[in-house]
Design an enzyme around this catalytic site. Structure first.
Site, short mmCIF file in Angstrom:
data_model
loop_
_atom_site.label_atom_id
_atom_site.label_comp_id
_atom_site.label_asym_id
_atom_site.label_seq_id
_atom_site.Cartn_x
_atom_site.Cartn_y
_atom_site.Cartn_z
N LEU A 111 -24.41 0.06 -13.56
CA LEU A 111 -23.84 -1.11 -13.77
C LEU A 111 -22.43 -0.51 -14.41
O LEU A 111 -22.36 0.39 -15.27
CB LEU A 111 -24.67 -2.14 -14.37
CG LEU A 111 -25.64 -2.53 -13.67
CD1 LEU A 111 -26.66 -3.65 -14.35
CD2 LEU A 111 -25.25 -2.71 -12.37
N GLY A 145 -24.84 -8.26 -15.96
CA GLY A 145 -25.09 -7.00 -16.43
C GLY A 145 -23.91 -6.23 -16.64
O GLY A 145 -23.85 -5.22 -17.44
N ASN A 174 -25.32 -15.60 -13.14
CA ASN A 174 -26.61 -16.32 -12.81
C ASN A 174 -27.35 -16.60 -14.14
O ASN A 174 -28.49 -17.01 -13.84
CB ASN A 174 -27.24 -15.64 -11.71
CG ASN A 174 -27.46 -14.51 -11.70
OD1 ASN A 174 -27.77 -13.85 -12.91
ND2 ASN A 174 -27.87 -13.54 -10.78
N HIS A 248 -35.56 -11.07 -9.75
CA HIS A 248 -34.49 -10.00 -9.88
C HIS A 248 -34.95 -8.84 -8.82
O HIS A 248 -34.28 -8.33 -7.80
CB HIS A 248 -34.51 -9.38 -11.17
CG HIS A 248 -33.54 -8.22 -11.34
ND1 HIS A 248 -32.14 -8.35 -11.32
CD2 HIS A 248 -33.91 -7.01 -11.08
CE1 HIS A 248 -31.74 -7.02 -11.31
NE2 HIS A 248 -32.52 -6.17 -11.29
N ARG A 335 -4.08 25.24 -22.25
CA ARG A 335 -3.60 23.82 -22.51
C ARG A 335 -2.10 24.03 -22.34
O ARG A 335 -1.71 23.05 -21.29
CB ARG A 335 -4.09 22.98 -23.69
CG ARG A 335 -3.39 23.42 -25.00
CD ARG A 335 -3.73 22.42 -26.06
NE ARG A 335 -3.47 23.07 -27.17
CZ ARG A 335 -3.35 22.40 -28.44
NH1 ARG A 335 -3.22 21.21 -28.28
NH2 ARG A 335 -2.85 23.22 -29.45
N GLU A 389 -12.35 6.63 -22.76
CA GLU A 389 -12.70 7.97 -21.86
C GLU A 389 -13.66 7.62 -20.52
O GLU A 389 -13.20 8.11 -19.76
CB GLU A 389 -13.59 9.17 -22.72
CG GLU A 389 -12.75 9.61 -23.86
CD GLU A 389 -12.83 8.79 -24.81
OE1 GLU A 389 -13.48 7.75 -25.10
OE2 GLU A 389 -12.17 9.05 -26.10
N PHE A 415 -15.54 15.38 -25.78
CA PHE A 415 -15.76 13.88 -25.37
C PHE A 415 -15.89 13.83 -24.00
O PHE A 415 -16.14 12.48 -23.37
CB PHE A 415 -14.44 13.20 -25.77
CG PHE A 415 -13.93 13.34 -27.51
CD1 PHE A 415 -15.22 13.18 -28.19
CD2 PHE A 415 -12.85 13.44 -27.94
CE1 PHE A 415 -15.10 13.34 -29.64
CE2 PHE A 415 -12.56 13.35 -29.27
CZ PHE A 415 -13.94 13.65 -29.97
#
Lengths: 631, 631
Positions: A111, A145, A174, A248, A335, A389, A415
């Site tokens: 979800l 949800g 709902n 459900h 980098r 993120e 992260f």
């Protein structure tokens, strides 16, 4: 009234599809069926192909897919017979939607992800609209949800910030979740929350096709805000367990479905549709097709009207651009190297988009001479998403799903954990998204344990379909981008914070692992990224006592794909490994005692002390290697 | 005015601490310094120990820690000299706060986590307040960045839902993030957003100690809502780069600090405090101590007044409860087995808390005879957090940090990805949190690719300090809980959805891996969880052709800790492995060709087909083993 009947037939068809599968989610089919029906028969312009001009639709509450499948079948996006393969082995109509099904624009299930995917699609559209007069809406269906998930909240804030007025959220409210009433787990005032995030908020009865139609039409008029239509609906509507969480994951029995069929006064055949419904759906599809084709025609006319625009558009679509790998001897961090390569590519490749979760100053993943993307400047190539993120990853996925762009996003390696579900979805859909992570070795920062990556590199490596590349220099960095463009699959890039020596272009650099030295060696040392220079030092220290070759390993996944012969050429000696990771995947090539890895959390400190602490000091390693070889 | 001066001295001290370290975050020290000062000198009742009665404080914007450290040093929570070790190797004052420092209640750094930790602490307090008259506040400082993170948004919704009126969020709103102005990445109306989440919202000038004091006092009065105080502040205040993101990670030079010292008209020594400031801080600390001791006294009087309550309280604190491992022969899934063990424990152990991200009906991780925790029923042991896995994990961490409870939380294994940063924090702080994940094999669900775990088990196993246990039966499940209580460290439990055979109690069951059969075997098959029964079948099929022993491997991490002698006893034959995971950690024990693992994403289907698809069919495996052995 006819549409009401057809929508009911389709709901019955969906319940039967679930019954036939033996599992599935009936409750939300009955709560969002009328909304999906109205959207697909009156608004969503598409021909079921991956046409750039189609309206996009993401079913973020993926478990409601049986309802969507039945409508797609009814509209003949695919044969209605295929519904019998719902959730079956080897069927396309899987338990949650996947993108190889006509009409499905994003794989969903976990979800919240779909919301962020849809925001990504809307961002992509806003740019192509500015450049090429592309003009489509992005719809996203969510349940209660989805809107509890942090990733959705992050993405919606971004939609509001960037005034994505063609993004329309269809909220099937709902008020029930799997475990019980929504009020057991939420007391948020959603209207206020959406207003706080700069949304155009519309409320509507979710079971009245005319009202739904009008609400969507109103949302489409929004000029400077994304819209949410809060549809008030009933889960398991018109059944004995209407309004209850019991519906459900319910599989309604043939008897229960028959009862509903009678109540609806419809006479559709089992797993089929009445002739009347089929006819109605055909005529609605024809209207949609006509409007869609008009849109495509208009778009083509616009594009073909201007040779420059057409050329640029084709470049966006085909991604056929070039850049040069350049040798470099200067010390620099990867980098920085990544920044050089990225900006080199950006010179000829105008469809490069770079998302950053507020660390672009540090990751250096940005287009140096471009402004930020914003509501006022859709052509900015750097997209700030704030310290979000997770949404960043899922939005990048959405941009890739939309098509027309090369998309990369960035944060610190540690992260990457925040965006793991999005990275997994990139793997599942095999999307060409480049996830760039800097600060990738344990000794690179005094920021302490929370900022020091340990397990992340290997967590990413074991995601199916993922390629992790850990370049040691500018050339390996450039090679990584070549690989990315060739593979057109998800890739994670692990970049150093600290300066590293430059290395020349090597043969076999694209093979995932290759010999940097080619002595008649007694041992081979595998290393990647920052640890390659440590391995080189170790080799030098060992000189006179033990002859070592160094193998740079930019990517274990790519190395895995090489021929046995190539692998054996490298692996024909005792293998040592030096890498700032848990190194679990290297256990294929050597034994634990020969691996210089890290298995404990990091500590604060300076580079010299941290290298000693974790055993990445070249002298310490050389000594240990000698001891092991002597045994 | 005196306090203004002292607060300024402390800010200077913090800047010098950063300067001495050579890195750190000065900007937020200057924006939230006065708030921290006011909180610590006027409100936060604590004695710097881990006393249950102390007010809790979480610095969710952990990068601002130099400011906090300077105040803690000023209040003599530790010696001021220690500031010289800030960010240095072997120092306690790490780049982001860790819990072994007096006055630090949660390790922070990854943004947003601290907010959810604090919500967990406030939940714990609300329960202990009801049971034992415990009475303290939980304060949490956040910057703009924390409130962009989804995990924070999830946690704040939960705080509002549960009316945690003793939770006070101190929002250092300086409107700047690392990369630029907040308005570049956020346009949310935060006042409205907090109101939508049922917060008591207070706005305040964050640089006026009197106003800050009053605002906190007002927040403490809230009766049925959590509070947020939105402090309007200036990052890098009073320096040349005030209000700019340049001050975020800035290390001010001695010269710049001196300029500020002059501007503030203070004469504190470098890396020290004036006598006047020291005196003031001592007297304020004395007041705090007095109030704190009164609170402790009141609490002790209440507890000791009732023998039953005292006994129960000691049980909560000491967790010295028992349960019985019972042999079981009945087929059941390990999610059911886990439910049995959990409820068995719950009978004598009233401080068990079970958090669920809306899947408790399916994971079966719940206390069967308890109601849900709610604002009206603080004694409910099941805590619904909605579909907010990330906050669930971080709230569980907060409950564990608070103390007094045994806490477990649950979702499907595949969704462990959503809570990865929280699980890592449990590892970093070594918190006794039990993360229970069901649906752990690839062939257990027709839900499709997004619901099928592949890499998750190994992603969790390689987190430092983490113990992953994958029981194959009721007894192994019970043993897992024994281990959890003994270790008092984070643990992940991987549970089956489908029924499995029951096995008796074995010797060495607590050793991570043990022989389930003890034949004079030619090979040993390692397996865990659902795959143990497959291994048993394989052994039976092989009978007559090849003698095999089966080794159940509930935990690789625990097995790793055993003596060499014990390990050798098991590993002295060719080793085969059957496990629904990538099995990377098993590469220590055998070669790739002998491992029956899964490296690709799942598909929809029924168990029989999926087992064949992924090669977990006993006949197929037996055949393959014979082929390999014959080679």
């Amino acid at each position: 009234m006819l549409d009401k009947m057809v929508s009911r037939e389709l709901k019955i068809l969906a319940l039967e599809t679930i019954n036939n599968a033996g599992s599935g989610h009936s409750g939300s089919v009955l709560s969002c069926g009328d909304i999906l029906y109205t959207l697909y028969t009156r608004h969503l312009l598409s021909n079921g192909t991956k046409s750039m001009n189609r309206d996009r639709f993401v079913l973020s509450n993926g478990h409601a897919c049986a309802g969507l499948y039945s409508i797609l079948a009814g509209l003949q996006y695919f044969d209605i017979e295929e519904l019998k393969l719902f959730r079956k082995y080897n069927g396309r109509l899987t338990g949650h939607p996947e993108i190889d099904v006509p009409g499905i624009d994003a794989a969903t299930g976990p979800l919240g992800q779909g919301v962020a995917n849809a925001v990504g699609m809307a961002i992509a559209e806003s740019i192509m609209s500015q450049r090429f007069n592309l003009n489509h809406h992005t719809y996203c269906m969510v349940g209660d949800g989805c809107l509890q998930e942090g990733v959705a909240m992050e993405a919606l804030s971004i939609a509001g910030l960037y005034k994505l007025n063609k993004f329309i959220l269809l909220y099937d409210k709902n008020d029930v979740t799997l475990d019980g009433k929504l009020s057991d787990s939420s007391s948020d005032n959603m209207v206020r929350k959406f207003i706080a995030m700069n949304f155009n908020v519309i409320e509507c009865n979710g079971h009245n096709i005319r009202m739904i139609d009008e609400a969507i039409a109103r949302a489409k008029q929004s000029k400077d805000k994304p819209s949410v239509i809060i549809f008030h609906t009933i889960i398991g509507k018109d059944t004995d367990i209407a309004g209850s969480n019991k519906s459900h994951g319910k599989v309604y029995s043939a008897q229960e479905i028959d009862k509903l069929r009678k109540y609806y006064k419809i006479n559709s055949p089992v797993m089929g549709l009445s002739e009347q419904a089929k006819e109605r759906l055909l005529s609605l599809r024809a209207k949609i097709t006509q409007k869609f084709e008009e849109r495509v025609q208009n778009f083509n006319n616009f594009i073909k009207n201007d040779e420059k625009i057409e050329k640029l558009y084709l470049k966006f679509i085909n991604n056929d651009f070039k850049f040069k790998i350049r040798s470099n001897k200067k010390d620099m961090s990867t980098r920085e190297a990544n920044n050089i390569v990225l900006n080199d590519i950006a010179k000829t490749q105008e469809n490069l988009l770079v998302l950053s979760a507020d660390l672009s100053s540090s990751t250096k993943v940005k287009i140096n001479d471009s402004n930020n993307y914003s509501a006022k400047n859709r052509l900015g190539k750097n997209i700030a998403v704030g310290i979000r993120e997770h949404a960043m990853g899922a939005i990048a996925n959405g941009i890739a799903l939309h098509g027309g762009f090369v998309v990369t996003c960035s944060t610190f390696l540690t992260f990457s954990n925040y965006m793991m579900p999005a990275i997994r979805m990139a793997g599942i859909m095999n999307l060409p998204v480049l996830f760039a992570f800097s600060h990738s070795s344990v000794y690179e920062t005094p920021d302490g344990v929370t900022h020091i990556p340990v397990e992340q590199l290997d967590q990413l490596r074991i995601i199916p379909n993922m390629t992790v590349v850990r370049p040691c220099c500018l050339n390996e960095c450039a090679a990584a981008y070549e690989t990315f463009f060739k593979r057109k699959r998800p890739m994670c890039l692990s970049l150093s914070r600290g300066d590293l020596p430059g290395y020349p272009i090597y043969e076999n650099m694209d093979k995932g692992a290759y010999l940097m030295t080619n002595n008649k060696a007694e041992i081979n040392i595998m290393a990647s990224g920052s640890e390659v220079s440590i391995a080189m030092q170790v080799k030098d220290i060992l000189k006179g006592k033990l002859i070592a070759n160094v193998i740079s390993v930019p990517s274990l996944e790519i190395f895995d794909e090489q021929t046995k012969a190539y692998k054996n050429k490298i692996l024909n000696k005792p293998i040592f490994v030096i890498e700032s990771s848990t190194c679990v995947k290297y256990l294929k090539y050597t034994t634990e005692d020969k691996i210089f890895n890290v298995c404990d959390f990091g500590v604060s400190g300076d580079e010299i002390n941290l290298k000693k602490h974790f055993g990445y000091d070249a002298n310490i390693i050389a000594e240990k290697i000698l001891k092991i070889i002597k045994k």
